[in-house]
Scaffold this active site. Structure first.
Site, mmCIF file in Angstrom:
data_model
loop_
_atom_site.group_PDB
_atom_site.id
_atom_site.type_symbol
_atom_site.label_atom_id
_atom_site.label_comp_id
_atom_site.label_asym_id
_atom_site.label_seq_id
_atom_site.Cartn_x
_atom_site.Cartn_y
_atom_site.Cartn_z
ATOM 1 N N GLU A 139 0.880 -1.166 0.000
ATOM 2 C CA GLU A 139 0.000 0.000 0.000
ATOM 3 C C GLU A 139 0.917 1.214 0.000
ATOM 4 O OE1 GLU A 139 -3.475 2.518 2.287
ATOM 5 O OE2 GLU A 139 -2.392 0.977 3.413
ATOM 6 N N ASP B 161 5.108 4.645 3.540
ATOM 7 C CA ASP B 161 4.826 6.078 3.658
ATOM 8 C C ASP B 161 6.071 6.760 4.194
ATOM 9 O OD1 ASP B 161 3.641 8.726 4.506
ATOM 10 O OD2 ASP B 161 1.806 7.716 3.907
ATOM 11 N N ASP C 200 -11.199 9.403 -3.754
ATOM 12 C CA ASP C 200 -12.397 10.236 -3.681
ATOM 13 C C ASP C 200 -12.353 11.321 -4.740
ATOM 14 O OD1 ASP C 200 -10.155 11.224 -1.985
ATOM 15 O OD2 ASP C 200 -11.416 13.004 -1.916
ATOM 16 N N ASP D 114 -2.942 12.286 -2.934
ATOM 17 C CA ASP D 114 -3.156 13.656 -3.406
ATOM 18 C C ASP D 114 -3.292 13.598 -4.927
ATOM 19 O OD1 ASP D 114 -2.783 16.333 -4.346
ATOM 20 O OD2 ASP D 114 -1.744 16.830 -2.477
#
Length: 248
Positions: A51, A76, A159, A125
């Site tokens: 991920e 991350d 989204d 983003d």
């Protein structure tokens, strides 16, 4: 740096399933698990799923719970974010979950060719102004192909109408194999175990009436190389200030 962040960083140093290799450290020493994740870390031959931009690691942990037959690694650069998922998986005694603090740009330093089976990109983003910074642009897809096994797939969950439109156009223009495509993951037509995993911010966006888009495809660079879509895309109707804060 605040005391809370310092405490989180200190605690993460005690977690055996968290590896911290920011760019500066990679310049000084080679990453020891490259090409040996299965043998030396997970101690099995199961598929490896990444991920990218995992944030708090909610999806990494959720997928690890749903699919114990696979190994999951959340990546991350922000250690304070990773702490949440790292602590939860550590306390749950999960052996198929790991976290890697490092840059996505350094992916080939962490994984050998063909070592990764799937990649998840969850709510990145959209980078509406800079194509090369989009995690689904040709620049990054090429990097993913360097570590993915042949036939390995990419999942995008977002989204952002802008990023979804861009990515779908890119995938179609370059004749990538689409496995699943939906502009509204929760419209009732799609049935999958992943529907049960909702991050904190995803629940916020759903409560505001935003739809969640999902695109699952198999990347393969065309003989002539990737082509970026030359289309006008309407910007998102809400502004993205950061990964963790979006407002109408």
């Amino acid at each position: 740096m605040g005391k809370n962040k310092l405490a989180k960083f200190a605690e993460m140093e005690t977690f055996p399933h968290v590896l911290q290799y920011p760019f500066a450290r990679l310049q000084q020493e080679a990453f020891p698990l490259r090409g040996r994740w299965r043998e030396d870390f997970f101690h099995n031959d199961r598929p490896i799923v990444l991920e990218l931009g995992c944030g708090k690691g909610e999806y990494t942990v959720g997928l690890g719970e749903l699919y114990p037959e696979k190994n999951f690694i959340g990546v991350d650069v922000k250690g304070a974010r990773i702490w949440t998922g790292a602590k939860a998986s550590h306390e749950a005694g999960m052996t198929n979950v790991a976290f890697l603090r490092g840059e996505i740009e350094s992916l080939t330093s962490f994984f050998a060719p063909g070592e990764v089976d799937e990649i998840w990109i969850t709510f990145p983003d959209p980078q509406m102004k800079k194509v090369t910074k989009r995690l689904t642009s040709s620049r990054f897809i090429r990097r993913y192909l360097e570590v993915l096994r042949p036939g390995g797939s990419i999942h995008l969950k977002t989204d952002s109408p802008f990023l979804y439109t861009y990515t779908k156009a890119f995938v179609e223009l370059n004749h990538q194999e689409i496995l699943t495509d939906t502009a509204d993951l929760y419209d009732g037509a799609f049935e999958d175990k992943i529907l049960g995993i909702k991050t904190y911010y995803e629940r916020q966006w759903l409560s505001r009436g935003l739809t969640i888009k999902y695109l699952h495809f198999v990347p393969k660079e065309p003989a002539g190389g990737f082509v970026e879509p030359d289309i006008e895309i309407e910007p998102d109707s809400y502004r993205s200030f950061s990964r963790s804060r979006r407002v109408q």
